[in-house]
Scaffold this motif. Structure first.
Motif, mmCIF file in Angstrom:
data_model
loop_
_atom_site.group_PDB
_atom_site.id
_atom_site.type_symbol
_atom_site.label_atom_id
_atom_site.label_comp_id
_atom_site.label_asym_id
_atom_site.label_seq_id
_atom_site.Cartn_x
_atom_site.Cartn_y
_atom_site.Cartn_z
ATOM 1 N N MET A 1 0.887 -1.220 -0.134
ATOM 2 C CA MET A 1 0.026 -0.073 -0.004
ATOM 3 C C MET A 1 1.001 1.379 0.164
ATOM 4 S SD MET A 1 -2.913 0.900 2.659
ATOM 5 C CE MET A 1 -4.050 -0.644 2.121
ATOM 6 N N GLU A 2 0.639 2.155 -0.931
ATOM 7 C CA GLU A 2 1.175 3.450 -0.904
ATOM 8 C C GLU A 2 0.969 4.341 0.119
ATOM 9 O OE1 GLU A 2 1.359 4.864 -5.028
ATOM 10 O OE2 GLU A 2 2.907 3.622 -5.431
ATOM 11 N N ARG A 3 1.923 4.989 0.946
ATOM 12 C CA ARG A 3 1.599 5.868 1.933
ATOM 13 C C ARG A 3 2.440 7.225 1.638
ATOM 14 N NH1 ARG A 3 -3.284 4.416 4.142
ATOM 15 N NH2 ARG A 3 -3.225 2.270 4.948
ATOM 16 N N LYS A 4 1.851 8.327 2.356
ATOM 17 C CA LYS A 4 2.576 9.585 2.121
ATOM 18 C C LYS A 4 3.792 9.791 3.282
ATOM 19 C CE LYS A 4 -1.044 12.296 0.218
ATOM 20 N NZ LYS A 4 -1.895 13.463 0.359
ATOM 21 N N ILE A 5 4.848 10.476 3.025
ATOM 22 C CA ILE A 5 6.004 10.667 3.926
ATOM 23 C C ILE A 5 5.481 11.994 4.785
ATOM 24 C CG2 ILE A 5 8.395 11.395 4.133
ATOM 25 C CD1 ILE A 5 8.979 9.854 1.559
ATOM 26 N N VAL A 6 5.351 11.861 5.895
ATOM 27 C CA VAL A 6 5.133 13.033 6.885
ATOM 28 C C VAL A 6 6.124 13.742 7.467
ATOM 29 C CG1 VAL A 6 2.588 12.173 6.825
ATOM 30 C CG2 VAL A 6 4.279 11.693 8.825
ATOM 31 N N GLY A 7 7.577 13.028 7.716
ATOM 32 C CA GLY A 7 8.500 13.661 8.465
ATOM 33 C C GLY A 7 9.860 12.461 8.479
ATOM 34 N N PHE A 8 10.714 12.776 9.116
ATOM 35 C CA PHE A 8 11.768 12.060 9.015
ATOM 36 C C PHE A 8 12.378 12.101 10.497
ATOM 37 C CE2 PHE A 8 11.447 13.474 4.697
ATOM 38 C CZ PHE A 8 11.624 12.178 4.005
ATOM 39 N N HIS A 9 13.451 11.185 10.847
ATOM 40 C CA HIS A 9 14.139 11.243 11.830
ATOM 41 C C HIS A 9 15.412 10.210 11.530
ATOM 42 C CE1 HIS A 9 11.856 7.633 12.874
ATOM 43 N NE2 HIS A 9 12.773 6.898 13.525
ATOM 44 N N LEU A 10 16.395 10.428 12.549
ATOM 45 C CA LEU A 10 17.770 9.514 12.598
ATOM 46 C C LEU A 10 17.283 8.287 13.453
ATOM 47 C CD1 LEU A 10 20.417 12.131 12.496
ATOM 48 C CD2 LEU A 10 19.843 10.541 10.619
ATOM 49 N N ASP A 11 17.856 7.269 13.234
ATOM 50 C CA ASP A 11 17.954 5.930 14.035
ATOM 51 C C ASP A 11 19.082 5.921 15.037
ATOM 52 O OD1 ASP A 11 19.797 4.869 12.592
ATOM 53 O OD2 ASP A 11 18.558 3.186 11.659
ATOM 54 N N GLU A 12 19.158 5.113 15.923
ATOM 55 C CA GLU A 12 20.248 5.111 16.712
ATOM 56 C C GLU A 12 21.669 4.898 15.808
ATOM 57 O OE1 GLU A 12 18.269 1.238 15.859
ATOM 58 O OE2 GLU A 12 17.563 2.789 16.970
ATOM 59 N N GLY A 51 5.440 14.470 1.594
ATOM 60 C CA GLY A 51 3.890 14.298 0.548
ATOM 61 C C GLY A 51 4.086 13.484 -0.198
ATOM 62 N N GLN A 52 5.461 12.733 -0.873
ATOM 63 C CA GLN A 52 5.405 11.927 -1.536
ATOM 64 C C GLN A 52 5.095 10.465 -1.104
ATOM 65 O OE1 GLN A 52 9.020 12.082 -4.132
ATOM 66 N NE2 GLN A 52 8.721 14.267 -4.437
ATOM 67 N N VAL A 53 5.221 9.666 -1.813
ATOM 68 C CA VAL A 53 4.574 8.067 -1.347
ATOM 69 C C VAL A 53 5.705 7.046 -1.316
ATOM 70 C CG1 VAL A 53 1.991 8.675 -1.510
ATOM 71 C CG2 VAL A 53 3.708 7.440 -3.475
ATOM 72 N N LEU A 54 5.857 6.543 -0.445
ATOM 73 C CA LEU A 54 6.504 5.185 -0.537
ATOM 74 C C LEU A 54 5.491 3.766 -0.303
ATOM 75 C CD1 LEU A 54 9.302 6.014 1.850
ATOM 76 C CD2 LEU A 54 9.427 5.822 -0.413
ATOM 77 N N LYS A 55 5.887 2.711 -0.932
ATOM 78 C CA LYS A 55 5.444 1.381 -0.598
ATOM 79 C C LYS A 55 5.418 1.044 0.766
ATOM 80 C CE LYS A 55 4.369 -3.075 -2.357
ATOM 81 N NZ LYS A 55 3.038 -3.164 -1.859
ATOM 82 N N CYS A 56 4.458 1.030 1.646
ATOM 83 C CA CYS A 56 4.540 0.357 2.892
ATOM 84 C C CYS A 56 4.137 -0.993 2.948
ATOM 85 C CB CYS A 56 3.696 1.248 3.799
ATOM 86 S SG CYS A 56 3.832 0.984 5.341
ATOM 87 N N LYS A 57 5.100 -1.863 3.070
ATOM 88 C CA LYS A 57 4.915 -3.317 3.361
ATOM 89 C C LYS A 57 4.373 -3.535 4.703
ATOM 90 C CE LYS A 57 7.418 -7.739 2.628
ATOM 91 N NZ LYS A 57 6.432 -8.412 3.526
#
Length: 74
Positions: A1-12, A51-57
């Motif tokens: 399913m495609e979902r919009k990107i709403v933000g970002f963060h850095l992982d550990e 706002g662009q989309v990525l496929k969300c497995k």
């Protein structure tokens, strides 16, 4: 399913993670030549893909959310 990107963060490990509108997270690494996402390494690049989309497995698999709207950074 495609979902919009709403933000970002850095992982550990200091890799960028996209926060999707569904509440799931997805790594968005720039690791040439295997993964070519130069936009992820600058604030301007990341801002352009909001706002662009990525496929969300994880949605396809019915996985629980990684975060809730109250957890998301402003």
């Amino acid at each position: 399913m495609e979902r919009k990107i709403v933000g970002f963060h850095l992982d550990e490990e200091n890799d960028w993670v996209a926060e999707l509108e569904c509440g799931h997270n997805q790594h968005v690494r720039h690791n040439p030549p295997w993964i070519n996402r130069p936009w992820v390494v600058t604030p301007e690049g990341r801002a352009k893909v909001l706002g662009q989309v990525l496929k969300c497995k994880r949605c396809d698999d019915g996985a629980p959310r990684d975060w809730f709207s109250s957890d998301q950074p402003a």
